[in-house]
Design a protein around this motif. Sequence first.
Motif, short mmCIF file in Angstrom:
data_model
loop_
_atom_site.label_atom_id
_atom_site.label_comp_id
_atom_site.label_asym_id
_atom_site.label_seq_id
_atom_site.Cartn_x
_atom_site.Cartn_y
_atom_site.Cartn_z
N SER A 3 -2.49 -13.16 -27.75
CA SER A 3 -1.45 -12.38 -28.43
C SER A 3 -0.17 -13.20 -28.58
CB SER A 3 -1.18 -11.10 -27.64
OG SER A 3 -0.15 -10.36 -28.23
N ASN A 4 0.18 -13.91 -27.52
CA ASN A 4 1.36 -14.77 -27.51
C ASN A 4 1.26 -15.88 -28.56
OD1 ASN A 4 3.82 -15.19 -26.31
ND2 ASN A 4 3.04 -16.66 -24.83
N LEU A 5 0.08 -16.52 -28.62
CA LEU A 5 -0.16 -17.60 -29.59
C LEU A 5 0.04 -17.10 -31.02
CD1 LEU A 5 -1.38 -20.46 -30.33
CD2 LEU A 5 -3.58 -19.32 -30.36
N LEU A 6 -0.52 -15.91 -31.31
CA LEU A 6 -0.42 -15.37 -32.66
C LEU A 6 1.00 -14.92 -32.99
CD1 LEU A 6 -3.72 -13.28 -32.82
CD2 LEU A 6 -3.30 -15.50 -33.85
N TYR A 7 1.69 -14.30 -32.02
CA TYR A 7 3.03 -13.77 -32.29
C TYR A 7 4.05 -14.89 -32.50
CZ TYR A 7 6.90 -10.47 -32.26
OH TYR A 7 7.98 -9.72 -32.63
N VAL A 9 -6.41 -14.65 -38.50
CA VAL A 9 -7.55 -14.26 -37.66
C VAL A 9 -7.18 -13.01 -36.88
CG1 VAL A 9 -8.52 -16.58 -37.39
CG2 VAL A 9 -6.83 -15.76 -35.76
N GLU A 10 -8.19 -12.23 -36.52
CA GLU A 10 -7.98 -11.01 -35.73
C GLU A 10 -8.90 -11.08 -34.52
OE1 GLU A 10 -8.75 -8.02 -38.71
OE2 GLU A 10 -6.65 -8.00 -39.33
N PRO A 11 -8.45 -11.70 -33.43
CA PRO A 11 -9.35 -11.98 -32.30
C PRO A 11 -9.93 -10.72 -31.65
CG PRO A 11 -7.34 -13.26 -32.11
CD PRO A 11 -7.13 -12.29 -33.22
N ILE A 12 -11.18 -10.85 -31.22
CA ILE A 12 -11.86 -9.81 -30.44
C ILE A 12 -12.31 -10.47 -29.13
CG2 ILE A 12 -14.03 -8.51 -30.32
CD1 ILE A 12 -13.55 -7.79 -33.25
N SER A 37 -11.13 -6.05 -26.04
CA SER A 37 -9.89 -5.74 -26.78
C SER A 37 -9.92 -6.46 -28.12
CB SER A 37 -8.65 -6.16 -25.98
OG SER A 37 -8.59 -7.56 -25.91
N SER A 38 -9.06 -6.00 -29.02
CA SER A 38 -8.91 -6.68 -30.30
C SER A 38 -7.43 -6.71 -30.64
CB SER A 38 -9.69 -5.95 -31.40
OG SER A 38 -9.09 -4.70 -31.66
N MET A 39 -7.07 -7.53 -31.62
CA MET A 39 -5.67 -7.56 -32.04
C MET A 39 -5.59 -7.91 -33.51
SD MET A 39 -4.58 -10.93 -29.88
CE MET A 39 -5.54 -10.44 -28.49
N ILE A 65 -0.90 -10.75 -36.05
CA ILE A 65 0.33 -11.17 -35.35
C ILE A 65 0.28 -10.81 -33.86
CG2 ILE A 65 1.83 -11.23 -37.37
CD1 ILE A 65 2.94 -8.46 -36.36
N GLY A 66 -0.91 -10.47 -33.37
CA GLY A 66 -1.11 -10.36 -31.93
C GLY A 66 -0.85 -9.01 -31.30
N CYS A 67 -0.85 -7.93 -32.10
CA CYS A 67 -0.68 -6.58 -31.52
C CYS A 67 -2.01 -6.13 -30.91
CB CYS A 67 -0.21 -5.60 -32.59
SG CYS A 67 -0.11 -3.91 -32.00
N PRO A 68 -2.07 -5.97 -29.58
CA PRO A 68 -3.38 -5.73 -28.95
C PRO A 68 -3.81 -4.27 -28.97
CG PRO A 68 -1.70 -6.02 -27.28
CD PRO A 68 -0.99 -6.10 -28.60
N MET A 69 -5.13 -4.07 -28.91
CA MET A 69 -5.72 -2.74 -28.78
C MET A 69 -6.86 -2.82 -27.77
SD MET A 69 -7.57 -0.28 -31.59
CE MET A 69 -9.08 -1.20 -31.68
N GLU A 70 -6.71 -2.11 -26.65
CA GLU A 70 -7.75 -2.08 -25.63
C GLU A 70 -8.47 -0.74 -25.71
OE1 GLU A 70 -5.26 -2.58 -22.23
OE2 GLU A 70 -5.54 -4.74 -22.20
N THR A 71 -9.80 -0.77 -25.67
CA THR A 71 -10.57 0.48 -25.74
C THR A 71 -11.65 0.48 -24.66
OG1 THR A 71 -12.29 -0.31 -27.23
CG2 THR A 71 -10.28 0.50 -28.26
N LYS A 72 -12.29 1.62 -24.50
CA LYS A 72 -13.35 1.78 -23.50
C LYS A 72 -14.71 1.97 -24.16
CE LYS A 72 -10.81 1.46 -19.85
NZ LYS A 72 -10.85 0.16 -19.17
N ASP A 73 -14.82 1.71 -25.47
CA ASP A 73 -16.12 1.85 -26.12
C ASP A 73 -16.49 0.61 -26.93
OD1 ASP A 73 -14.14 2.41 -27.96
OD2 ASP A 73 -14.79 4.46 -28.35
#
Length: 205
Positions: free
Chosen positions: A92-96, A105-108, A122-124, A127-135
């Motif tokens: 996230s830091n690298l992208l931001y 790119v949108e890393p997963i 997680s995915s982002m 620009i590195g805005c993260p999203m953590e999920t449980k599925d």
Amino acid sequence: MSIMEYNGSAVVAMLGKDCVAIASDRRLGIRAQTVSCDFQKIFEMGDRLYVGLPGLATDVQTVANRLRFRLNLYRLRENREIKPKTFMSMASNLLYERRFGPYFVEPIIAGLDPKTFQPYISSMDLIGCPMETKDFVVGGTSAEQLYGMCESLWRPDMEPEDLFETIAQALLNAQDRDALSGWGGIVHIIEKDKVTTRHLKARMD
């Protein structure tokens, strides 16, 4: 056409019971023209840590190399394996840092905690805005199709074999409905004592 759709991609990660899976297609294209069907989009960042990079092919390779560089610095400084959540912050830091001229790119991220073996995905965005999920998390040109398939097929606490079958079917059926991705697939099933990699045959049209 968006620059994110220039090369085409499909990447998905799913949580299981004490395991995690990450899968991608193999196509490298220039819009509708297929250039290669063995392009790497998932990169090993540790024994139980993988990152999938859907997006522009040149930036996929650049970001993979930069992440590996920062990861090596982390290992030298900390003298320990990185946690997936910490690696997410690093990506996230690298992208931001490049938000005004971003990497497309949108890393997963998928992996197990090196000490507790807790599964993590997680995915982002670019620009590195993260999203953590449980599925599950999805990315690439066939993200909408992947969402539909994963919503239908995913269920909690799947064993590694069930998880493989679910993620493989979700990927294959989603990329069949997207002209810019497909041409084969690769699946990594990450467990605490082993990582299993399987290649999928897919429609080549």
